[in-house]
Design a protein around this motif. Sequence first.
Motif, PDB file in Angstrom:
ATOM      1  N   PHE A  79       0.812  -1.228   0.000  1.00  0.00           N
ATOM      2  CA  PHE A  79       0.000   0.000   0.000  1.00  0.00           C
ATOM      3  C   PHE A  79       0.844   1.277   0.000  1.00  0.00           C
ATOM      4  O   PHE A  79       0.366   2.334   0.363  1.00  0.00           O
ATOM      5  CB  PHE A  79      -0.985   0.019   1.185  1.00  0.00           C
ATOM      6  N   ASP A  90      -9.068   6.325  -3.240  1.00  0.00           N
ATOM      7  CA  ASP A  90      -7.672   5.917  -3.104  1.00  0.00           C
ATOM      8  C   ASP A  90      -7.505   4.502  -3.634  1.00  0.00           C
ATOM      9  O   ASP A  90      -8.229   3.597  -3.227  1.00  0.00           O
ATOM     10  CB  ASP A  90      -7.239   5.963  -1.628  1.00  0.00           C
ATOM     11  N   VAL A  91      -6.550   4.321  -4.518  1.00  0.00           N
ATOM     12  CA  VAL A  91      -6.308   2.999  -5.099  1.00  0.00           C
ATOM     13  C   VAL A  91      -4.816   2.717  -5.080  1.00  0.00           C
ATOM     14  O   VAL A  91      -3.994   3.624  -5.031  1.00  0.00           O
ATOM     15  CB  VAL A  91      -6.812   2.889  -6.560  1.00  0.00           C
ATOM     16  N   ARG A  92      -4.474   1.427  -5.129  1.00  0.00           N
ATOM     17  CA  ARG A  92      -3.078   1.038  -5.259  1.00  0.00           C
ATOM     18  C   ARG A  92      -2.681   1.210  -6.725  1.00  0.00           C
ATOM     19  O   ARG A  92      -3.265   0.568  -7.601  1.00  0.00           O
ATOM     20  CB  ARG A  92      -2.895  -0.405  -4.812  1.00  0.00           C
ATOM     21  N   CYS A  94      -0.178   0.181  -8.299  1.00  0.00           N
ATOM     22  CA  CYS A  94       0.426  -0.993  -8.943  1.00  0.00           C
ATOM     23  C   CYS A  94      -0.628  -1.959  -9.461  1.00  0.00           C
ATOM     24  O   CYS A  94      -0.335  -2.799 -10.286  1.00  0.00           O
ATOM     25  CB  CYS A  94       1.376  -1.708  -7.985  1.00  0.00           C
ATOM     26  N   ARG A  95      -1.861  -1.858  -8.955  1.00  0.00           N
ATOM     27  CA  ARG A  95      -2.891  -2.828  -9.316  1.00  0.00           C
ATOM     28  C   ARG A  95      -4.012  -2.222 -10.134  1.00  0.00           C
ATOM     29  O   ARG A  95      -4.965  -2.908 -10.479  1.00  0.00           O
ATOM     30  CB  ARG A  95      -3.509  -3.423  -8.057  1.00  0.00           C
ATOM     31  N   THR A  96      -3.909  -0.937 -10.410  1.00  0.00           N
ATOM     32  CA  THR A  96      -5.024  -0.273 -11.066  1.00  0.00           C
ATOM     33  C   THR A  96      -4.633   0.116 -12.479  1.00  0.00           C
ATOM     34  O   THR A  96      -3.714   0.919 -12.669  1.00  0.00           O
ATOM     35  CB  THR A  96      -5.433   0.984 -10.276  1.00  0.00           C
TER      36      THR A  96
ATOM     37  N   CYS B 388       3.672   1.688   7.158  1.00  0.00           N
ATOM     38  CA  CYS B 388       2.340   2.304   7.161  1.00  0.00           C
ATOM     39  C   CYS B 388       2.204   3.340   8.274  1.00  0.00           C
ATOM     40  O   CYS B 388       1.670   4.419   8.069  1.00  0.00           O
ATOM     41  CB  CYS B 388       1.252   1.250   7.344  1.00  0.00           C
ATOM     42  N   SER B 420      -2.577  -0.188   6.492  1.00  0.00           N
ATOM     43  CA  SER B 420      -3.255  -0.866   5.391  1.00  0.00           C
ATOM     44  C   SER B 420      -2.635  -2.208   5.035  1.00  0.00           C
ATOM     45  O   SER B 420      -3.320  -3.086   4.533  1.00  0.00           O
ATOM     46  CB  SER B 420      -3.224   0.016   4.144  1.00  0.00           C
ATOM     47  N   CYS B 421      -1.338  -2.389   5.255  1.00  0.00           N
ATOM     48  CA  CYS B 421      -0.706  -3.640   4.839  1.00  0.00           C
ATOM     49  C   CYS B 421      -1.021  -4.746   5.830  1.00  0.00           C
ATOM     50  O   CYS B 421      -0.665  -5.902   5.608  1.00  0.00           O
ATOM     51  CB  CYS B 421       0.797  -3.483   4.642  1.00  0.00           C
ATOM     52  N   ALA B 483     -11.623   3.234 -11.624  1.00  0.00           N
ATOM     53  CA  ALA B 483     -10.473   2.387 -11.897  1.00  0.00           C
ATOM     54  C   ALA B 483     -10.848   0.917 -11.760  1.00  0.00           C
ATOM     55  O   ALA B 483     -11.968   0.591 -11.451  1.00  0.00           O
ATOM     56  CB  ALA B 483      -9.361   2.741 -10.924  1.00  0.00           C
ATOM     57  N   GLY B 484      -9.895   0.052 -12.000  1.00  0.00           N
ATOM     58  CA  GLY B 484     -10.150  -1.378 -12.040  1.00  0.00           C
ATOM     59  C   GLY B 484     -10.316  -2.044 -10.691  1.00  0.00           C
ATOM     60  O   GLY B 484     -10.557  -3.225 -10.612  1.00  0.00           O
ATOM     61  N   GLU B 485     -10.142  -1.345  -9.619  1.00  0.00           N
ATOM     62  CA  GLU B 485     -10.371  -1.972  -8.327  1.00  0.00           C
ATOM     63  C   GLU B 485     -11.164  -1.010  -7.468  1.00  0.00           C
ATOM     64  O   GLU B 485     -11.087   0.187  -7.635  1.00  0.00           O
ATOM     65  CB  GLU B 485      -9.053  -2.327  -7.639  1.00  0.00           C
ATOM     66  N   PRO B 486     -11.953  -1.561  -6.531  1.00  0.00           N
ATOM     67  CA  PRO B 486     -12.696  -0.675  -5.664  1.00  0.00           C
ATOM     68  C   PRO B 486     -11.754   0.110  -4.768  1.00  0.00           C
ATOM     69  O   PRO B 486     -10.619  -0.303  -4.535  1.00  0.00           O
ATOM     70  CB  PRO B 486     -13.575  -1.631  -4.849  1.00  0.00           C
ATOM     71  N   SER B 487     -12.243   1.223  -4.294  1.00  0.00           N
ATOM     72  CA  SER B 487     -11.452   2.049  -3.415  1.00  0.00           C
ATOM     73  C   SER B 487     -11.032   1.257  -2.178  1.00  0.00           C
ATOM     74  O   SER B 487     -11.763   0.422  -1.687  1.00  0.00           O
ATOM     75  CB  SER B 487     -12.295   3.240  -2.991  1.00  0.00           C
ATOM     76  N   VAL B 488      -9.835   1.498  -1.717  1.00  0.00           N
ATOM     77  CA  VAL B 488      -9.328   0.698  -0.606  1.00  0.00           C
ATOM     78  C   VAL B 488      -9.022   1.576   0.594  1.00  0.00           C
ATOM     79  O   VAL B 488      -7.889   1.662   1.033  1.00  0.00           O
ATOM     80  CB  VAL B 488      -8.073  -0.103  -1.017  1.00  0.00           C
ATOM     81  N   ARG B 489     -10.055   2.232   1.094  1.00  0.00           N
ATOM     82  CA  ARG B 489      -9.833   3.004   2.312  1.00  0.00           C
ATOM     83  C   ARG B 489      -9.431   2.040   3.411  1.00  0.00           C
ATOM     84  O   ARG B 489     -10.112   1.057   3.668  1.00  0.00           O
ATOM     85  CB  ARG B 489     -11.113   3.743   2.726  1.00  0.00           C
TER      86      ARG B 489
END
Lengths: 109, 497
Positions: A79, A90-92, A94-96, B388, B420-421, B483-489
């Motif tokens: 992250f 907020d997105v990573r 590396c994965r987006t 983090c 987050s990690c 984007a290709g993934e949902p938001s990761v709050r």
Amino acid sequence: MADRAGPGAAQRAVTPGLQIEGIERGPAVPIELDGCEIDADEGESIASAMWKAGIRTFRITRNLAAEPRGYYCGMGVCFECVVHVEGSGDVRACRTPISRGMRIRTGAR
Amino acid sequence: MSTPSTPIDDVDALIVGAGPAGLTAAATLVEHGVPVTVVDDNDQGGGQYFRQLPPGFRERPGSALHRDQPRAAAALGVLSHPLVRYMPSTTLWTQSGEREFSYAGIEQTGRLRARQVILATGAHDRPQPFPGWTLPGVISAGGCLNLIKGQALVPGRRVVVVGNGPLLLVAAYSLLKAGVQVLAVAEAADTAAMLRQTPSLLQVPSLLALGLKYRARLLAAGTRFLSGYAVVEALGDGCVQRVALAPLGHDGQVLGRDRRVYDVDALVSGYGLTPSSEFARMMGLAMCFDPLLGGWVPERGDDLATSMAGVYGAGDGCGIGGVELATAEGRHAALSVAARLGKDVGAAFESSARRLARLNRFRRALSAGYRLPAPLHLARPETTVCRCENVSEARVAAAARTFDGDLWRIKSATRLSMGSCQGRNCLSSCAAIVARECGVALDTLPPPRMRSPARPIAIASLLGETLGPAREPDVDDGAPPGAGEPSVRPLPLSLWS
């Protein structure tokens, strides 16, 4: 989330020739990074587009130290490469994958 | 946690992870007529080893990309088999019952209940804090290989590779093939320990020959090999520009002599891999600590069955062993499952067991050859250990002494592992600090507990809602597509409960 101006535009020192030879990349699509337009290759990750454009700092830590951080693990674990994408949050990086017209902000995360 | 409306799918065989182990397991099961569901966190199958280029990228013959694409393509073929239900970009985030799990995908959430489960969750880089390791431009060995294989990009033109283990050679060779000047490879292990393992390594001559080939090519290209060396620090103004290396002492710290400094535009750090066993821990499987396997791994029998009925484990997530062992284990676990489901596997199980035993001997010899006499201690007191939450080595060490190594209280006092990690990037460093400060062996520390969600997921998934792009006040309706993934709050969750 704090929304300081990102370092992206200021720190552009492009190292040429980071693309591996013999690979046809996706067609160029413009994206916006911290208010500046950069070219990305369709399908690549946000991290890839930023790295190719010479940008190594993806976020600034939110604590008092305000340290620069960037792409590290490349597999969605650490992250460290989190950026803000308008409309997605907020997105990573590396994965987006990038998409045409995507607006990205670096800065405090 | 799931709402009553959450659909439950009953499946015969569930495979978690679509890397080499998971793909081989899937292929073996469909070979025996067993329908499988493959859930994978990534948007494309292949895991880390068979990582694919983005859709739309094309490789021309004779490219400078180092990868094993014919083999990858063959392995990935199973995902389009009619007996396979493939769920990419899907995170299994909790166990909701007996072999029953909740998942969150981009477009849907739900539950899966399986008669048989194969965990093939892979591995991630083991973090090794050293001064300057948080500087942009310092990346992990896995991060380097993913940039190469997944984006057809190299991290820089002048690169130094530091670390410990076989992945170092792979990363350095992949960089070289892509035209990068690899100035130096600093391997922490001494060559003497490896030479003692030669008889066992000769059990799998093809792998031994591959390692020697990579090394020879690098040497011929002018790469400096430094055995028994580690990184002292990475320096640079906003981005890594210089790296210092020095010989390692027997106490795991760098010595003050023979320092070598290189000007670089990227530094690759790969101090080993950690089995991604968080999900196994969350399920409550019996775990064991084995340094030659990379740390905490699920206990398994000869048929690769874990302590939980109907749950098997294969690949790096159950012990670091590389692609050959992962595929062999994937096949073996699948044969066990097929037999359990009443299929006739004939003599395949016995021949698979023999291959597994041979590869296992090689794996243990290689790990022993790379094993260091003492845990590395490369951080200075002010070096960040938890990236983090920005917790320094000195604070972790002080908390370790104050709380007599009690991990839960160290976490409460410092916030280590609360980002987050979820501790993936700091727990092994923390364990090493506790072991040193409290004078205890690593294997006497309890395995870190894992609470759901196994990965950060969108709040909507917790509620069992269909996911859409997160909306923020600053976004108007004309915003570009998500984007290709949902938001990761980040959620305030940790591996330690």
